[in-house]
Scaffold this motif. Structure first.
Motif, mmCIF file in Angstrom:
data_model
loop_
_atom_site.group_PDB
_atom_site.id
_atom_site.type_symbol
_atom_site.label_atom_id
_atom_site.label_comp_id
_atom_site.label_asym_id
_atom_site.label_seq_id
_atom_site.Cartn_x
_atom_site.Cartn_y
_atom_site.Cartn_z
ATOM 1 N N PHE A 55 0.857 -1.173 0.000
ATOM 2 C CA PHE A 55 0.000 0.000 0.000
ATOM 3 C C PHE A 55 0.897 1.228 0.000
ATOM 4 O O PHE A 55 2.115 1.111 0.123
ATOM 5 N N THR A 56 0.298 2.390 -0.153
ATOM 6 C CA THR A 56 1.099 3.599 -0.322
ATOM 7 C C THR A 56 0.888 4.558 0.840
ATOM 8 O O THR A 56 -0.236 4.731 1.300
ATOM 9 N N GLN A 57 1.977 5.139 1.284
ATOM 10 C CA GLN A 57 1.889 6.169 2.328
ATOM 11 C C GLN A 57 2.405 7.507 1.801
ATOM 12 O O GLN A 57 3.283 7.532 0.939
ATOM 13 N N ILE A 58 1.849 8.588 2.341
ATOM 14 C CA ILE A 58 2.531 9.878 2.245
ATOM 15 C C ILE A 58 3.354 9.932 3.521
ATOM 16 O O ILE A 58 2.804 10.096 4.612
ATOM 17 N N ASP A 59 4.649 9.729 3.393
ATOM 18 C CA ASP A 59 5.493 9.568 4.571
ATOM 19 C C ASP A 59 6.294 10.854 4.772
ATOM 20 O O ASP A 59 6.889 11.366 3.826
ATOM 21 N N CYS A 60 6.288 11.394 5.988
ATOM 22 C CA CYS A 60 6.889 12.717 6.209
ATOM 23 C C CYS A 60 7.669 12.747 7.520
ATOM 24 O O CYS A 60 7.323 12.044 8.476
ATOM 25 N N GLU A 61 8.676 13.581 7.558
ATOM 26 C CA GLU A 61 9.434 13.785 8.800
ATOM 27 C C GLU A 61 9.993 15.201 8.811
ATOM 28 O O GLU A 61 10.321 15.755 7.748
ATOM 29 N N MET A 62 10.047 15.799 10.014
ATOM 30 C CA MET A 62 10.529 17.177 10.158
ATOM 31 C C MET A 62 11.479 17.257 11.356
ATOM 32 O O MET A 62 11.231 16.632 12.380
ATOM 33 N N ALA A 63 12.539 18.073 11.206
ATOM 34 C CA ALA A 63 13.465 18.277 12.323
ATOM 35 C C ALA A 63 13.148 19.600 13.023
ATOM 36 O O ALA A 63 12.542 20.493 12.424
ATOM 37 N N PHE A 64 13.582 19.711 14.270
ATOM 38 C CA PHE A 64 13.403 20.932 15.079
ATOM 39 C C PHE A 64 11.942 21.345 15.170
ATOM 40 O O PHE A 64 11.587 22.487 14.886
ATOM 41 N N VAL A 65 11.081 20.400 15.464
ATOM 42 C CA VAL A 65 9.662 20.723 15.608
ATOM 43 C C VAL A 65 9.121 20.126 16.889
ATOM 44 O O VAL A 65 9.613 19.101 17.368
ATOM 45 N N ASP A 66 8.106 20.788 17.432
ATOM 46 C CA ASP A 66 7.343 20.183 18.503
ATOM 47 C C ASP A 66 6.041 19.662 17.899
ATOM 48 O O ASP A 66 5.781 19.835 16.702
ATOM 49 N N ARG A 67 5.246 19.053 18.745
ATOM 50 C CA ARG A 67 4.027 18.420 18.246
ATOM 51 C C ARG A 67 3.115 19.425 17.559
ATOM 52 O O ARG A 67 2.538 19.146 16.515
ATOM 53 N N GLU A 68 2.991 20.600 18.160
ATOM 54 C CA GLU A 68 2.062 21.594 17.622
ATOM 55 C C GLU A 68 2.401 21.927 16.165
ATOM 56 O O GLU A 68 1.512 22.029 15.324
ATOM 57 N N THR A 69 3.679 22.073 15.883
ATOM 58 C CA THR A 69 4.083 22.408 14.505
ATOM 59 C C THR A 69 3.716 21.275 13.543
ATOM 60 O O THR A 69 3.250 21.509 12.419
ATOM 61 N N VAL A 70 3.930 20.040 13.989
ATOM 62 C CA VAL A 70 3.581 18.898 13.124
ATOM 63 C C VAL A 70 2.065 18.894 12.868
ATOM 64 O O VAL A 70 1.613 18.759 11.725
ATOM 65 N N LEU A 71 1.282 19.089 13.918
ATOM 66 C CA LEU A 71 -0.180 19.058 13.754
ATOM 67 C C LEU A 71 -0.629 20.164 12.796
ATOM 68 O O LEU A 71 -1.444 19.928 11.900
ATOM 69 N N GLN A 72 -0.084 21.350 12.981
ATOM 70 C CA GLN A 72 -0.478 22.473 12.111
ATOM 71 C C GLN A 72 -0.115 22.185 10.649
ATOM 72 O O GLN A 72 -0.890 22.450 9.739
ATOM 73 N N THR A 73 1.103 21.648 10.472
ATOM 74 C CA THR A 73 1.577 21.403 9.105
ATOM 75 C C THR A 73 0.685 20.388 8.380
ATOM 76 O O THR A 73 0.332 20.574 7.212
ATOM 77 N N GLY B 14 -2.827 21.400 7.816
ATOM 78 C CA GLY B 14 -2.738 22.250 6.627
ATOM 79 C C GLY B 14 -2.723 21.428 5.347
ATOM 80 O O GLY B 14 -3.404 21.761 4.380
ATOM 81 N N LEU B 15 -1.956 20.345 5.347
ATOM 82 C CA LEU B 15 -1.912 19.482 4.149
ATOM 83 C C LEU B 15 -3.310 18.916 3.858
ATOM 84 O O LEU B 15 -3.783 18.953 2.713
ATOM 85 N N THR B 16 -3.967 18.424 4.909
ATOM 86 C CA THR B 16 -5.277 17.810 4.714
ATOM 87 C C THR B 16 -6.272 18.832 4.168
ATOM 88 O O THR B 16 -7.032 18.552 3.234
ATOM 89 N N LYS B 17 -6.238 20.030 4.737
ATOM 90 C CA LYS B 17 -7.145 21.087 4.253
ATOM 91 C C LYS B 17 -6.839 21.427 2.800
ATOM 92 O O LYS B 17 -7.754 21.610 1.991
ATOM 93 N N HIS B 18 -5.548 21.515 2.481
ATOM 94 C CA HIS B 18 -5.146 21.833 1.109
ATOM 95 C C HIS B 18 -5.687 20.764 0.143
ATOM 96 O O HIS B 18 -6.220 21.087 -0.921
ATOM 97 N N LEU B 19 -5.555 19.495 0.540
ATOM 98 C CA LEU B 19 -5.997 18.415 -0.351
ATOM 99 C C LEU B 19 -7.504 18.463 -0.565
ATOM 100 O O LEU B 19 -7.991 18.284 -1.679
ATOM 101 N N PHE B 20 -8.245 18.730 0.503
ATOM 102 C CA PHE B 20 -9.712 18.828 0.357
ATOM 103 C C PHE B 20 -10.091 19.994 -0.548
ATOM 104 O O PHE B 20 -10.953 19.875 -1.402
ATOM 105 N N LYS B 21 -9.407 21.094 -0.323
ATOM 106 C CA LYS B 21 -9.754 22.306 -1.070
ATOM 107 C C LYS B 21 -9.456 22.109 -2.562
ATOM 108 O O LYS B 21 -10.256 22.449 -3.414
ATOM 109 N N HIS B 22 -8.286 21.514 -2.860
ATOM 110 C CA HIS B 22 -7.843 21.481 -4.253
ATOM 111 C C HIS B 22 -8.247 20.226 -5.007
ATOM 112 O O HIS B 22 -7.951 20.110 -6.187
ATOM 113 N N THR B 23 -8.888 19.276 -4.329
ATOM 114 C CA THR B 23 -9.420 18.143 -5.092
ATOM 115 C C THR B 23 -10.953 18.157 -5.050
ATOM 116 O O THR B 23 -11.595 17.978 -6.064
#
Ligand code: ASP
Length: 588
Positions: free
Chosen positions: A231-249, A252-261
């Motif tokens: 199966f396929t994943q959108i796999d992501c990782e970020m350095a120098f982040v806390d949880r809040e930044t990951v959740l926001q990011t 944001g991706l999920t909202k972008h995908l809904f909006k643009h599809t």
């Protein structure tokens, strides 16, 4: 030149033009003097018309076309007298002057239309025909767009797309690995990644800062409608982040995908911690398209002489709005459904808050109308509602009630397509105790960090204290499906080592399996965290569908077989010899 236009392009404004189309014969209709052919390609269907009076030979040729013949037709666009408002090209037709058969076709084994008569196995065997169906093709149009929008958003947010290897070594993430024998290192095996987890963390140690990959993952699990071995994943990782930044990011991706599809603006996602989700919905992925929140009645229900409730750790129920008219037959049937081994409830108690304000229940013997009214009140029930109650050991009962809640929502038509209710679930337990094997398992995976305030408990040797450690982990849930999950990772070598030991690894095992990661953590590992979305599942859920198979071009069946190429299959003796393999079972 095969075509001037595709089969979805022509409209009234093209009337009078000479055009050439190519495609597949979907269906032919013969009315003596007139023959109609529906010509299909990925873009749509256009009607071709052949007139006996204009050209008898051409008309004869058209009559002989079979379904799925590949043809080219040249002719004039004209207005249809009998318009089809359900088709984008329904206002026009092509009056054909010239016809060429590019390739004939055998009679297909099932009809290639939106609703097909083909069974699952047949459609998988002839997947290229199944994929020709417009409704299925649209899924891949969607999938392609979703991948493109994912890349756009992530690239705009400084993520680099980096590939990680497929031939790796076991990553213990709960499932079984697929393994690949090595010819050059006989007797040794690669494993296919269950996810690129350790590689993406190492990319953070390597200073890549933000990584993503739309990547195949492999898990050798028993299959269900929403699982595939690859199966396929959108796999992501970020350095120098806390949880809040990951959740926001990633919100944001999920909202972008809904909006643009789908053109949908999602509101901010609510958040709920794991304990609360379990208490209110009996599930760590509650479907929030409908209420039916759990209401606990233990205190009101006990001490009135009903032994089943008196003996229970928890009495809990849901209120099914407007369902008081449920018949005896229906409640009996629901009870049987709950007693099936898959759910395992012992029984069901119901209270009908009748439209006239009276109450009737399956436990009238033990409870007065006033008692039952008090229950209704706690539920906030109105006349016409139906209370459904379960009891027993708390955790089990909540899980059973979750199944009942979902079943009632299905029956009541509350799982509305087009209604999207996302949710973050936070603060999962870090460790789960397994009684059978007498050891802890990582609820997410062994690289997940504890919440900072719970980290000191990692040093404890007390089982209950260890059980109470919360993970710095998060799941993104959409309409009752977990569409993604991730965590802030451990980046400290000693804490990672301690976590391995809590998970039952000896020091030697931890070194042998994860020496590379522990080693990397000794060379300046930055704090980091990430997430992975199930890409196939996200496609399915965004389209209101439950099966991911229709969004995978070449899926496997429930036995893990590819019916089209007939895999897996035996290999030649010479290949076996090269790999130094001996097979004990003769494949059937
Ligand atoms: N690798 C994890 C998974 O496959 C996701 C993550 O933690 O980023 O579930």
């Amino acid at each position: 030149m095969y075509r001037t236009h595709n089969c979805g392009a022509l409209r009234m404004e093209h009337i009078g033009q000479e055009v050439k189309l190519s495609g597949w014969v979907q269906i032919g209709r013969d009315f003596g003097g007139l023959t109609f052919i529906d010509l299909r390609d990925r873009y749509g269907v256009t009607q071709l018309v052949f007139n006996m009076e204009d050209d008898a030979a051409l008309c004869e040729q058209a009559r002989k076309l079979g379904r799925e013949f590949v043809i080219s037709a040249t002719g004039l666009v004209r207005e249809r007298s009998n318009k089809n408002p359900n088709r984008a090209t329904g206002d026009i037709e092509i009056q054909v002057k010239q016809l060429e058969i590019l390739n004939p076709s055998k009679v297909p084994p099932f009809t290639i239309e939106d609703d097909t008569d083909g069974g699952d196995d047949l459609r998988m065997k002839y997947r290229y025909l199944d994929l020709r169906r417009n409704s299925v093709q649209q899924n891949f149009v969607f999938r392609s767009k979703l991948a493109l929008e994912t890349r756009k958003y992530l690239s705009d947010h400084q993520f680099l797309e980096i590939e990680t290897p497929f031939l790796i070594k076991t990553t213990p993430e709960g499932a079984r690995d697929f393994v690949v024998p090595s010819r050059m290192n006989q007797g040794q095996f690669y494993a296919l990644p269950q996810s690129p987890q350790t590689f993406k963390q190492i990319l953070m140690v390597a200073g890549m800062d933000r990584y993503f990959q739309i990547v195949k993952c492999f898990r050798d699990e028993d299959l269900r409608a929403d699982r595939q071995p690859e199966f396929t994943q959108i796999d992501c990782e970020m350095a120098f982040v806390d949880r809040e930044t990951v959740l926001q990011t990633f919100e944001g991706l999920t909202k972008h995908l809904f909006k643009h599809t789908l053109g949908i603006d999602l509101p901010d996602f609510p958040r709920m911690n794991y304990d609360e989700a379990m208490r209110r919905y009996g599930s760590d992925k509650p479907d929030l398209r409908f209420d039916m929140e759990f209401v606990e009645l233990t205190d009101l229900a006990q001490g009135k002489g009903f032994p089943v409730f008196d003996a229970a750790e928890l009495v809990v129920g849901i209120c099914a709005e407007g369902q008081a008219a449920y018949s005896r037959k229906q409640t009996d049937e629901l009870t049987e459904w709950l007693k099936r081994p898959q759910i395992g409830a012992k029984g069901l108690v119901y209270v009908k808050y009748e439209a006239d304000g009276s109450v009737k229940s399956s436990v009238d013997k033990f409870y007065s109308p006033d008692d039952l009214k008090a229950w209704c009140e706690r539920f906030g029930a109105k006349p016409g509602d139906l209370l459904l109650l379960l009891c027993g050991e708390a955790e089990k009962t909540r899980k059973q009630l979750n199944e009942l809640r979902l079943e009632m929502a299905r029956r009541m038509g509350l799982m509305k397509a087009g209604d999207f209710k996302p949710l973050w679930v936070l603060d999962f337990p870090l460790l789960e105790w397994d009684d059978d094997s007498q050891r802890f398992y990582a609820m997410h995976h062994p690289f997940t960090a504890p919440l900072p305030e719970d980290a000191p408990k990692m040093a404890s040797s007390d089982r209950n204290e260890l059980k109470s450690i919360r993970a710095n982990a998060y799941d993104i849930v959409l309409n009752g499906s977990e569409i993604g999950g991730g965590s802030i990772r451990i980046h400290d070598r000693d804490l990672q080592f301690r976590n391995f030991s809590l998970l039952g690894f000896t020091d030697e095992e931890a070194e042998a399996k994860f020496g590379f990661l522990l080693g990397a953590f000794e060379f300046g590992a930055p704090p980091h965290g990430g997430i992975a979305f199930g890409f196939d599942r996200l496609c399915a859920v965004m389209n209101g569908q439950s099966s991911i198979r229709d969004f995978i071009a070449f899926p496997k069946n429930n036995q893990g077989r590819d019916m089209m190429i007939d895999a897996p299959s035996a290999i030649d003796q010479s290949q076996m010899d090269e790999l130094a393999l001996v097979v004990k079972v003769k494949p059937n």
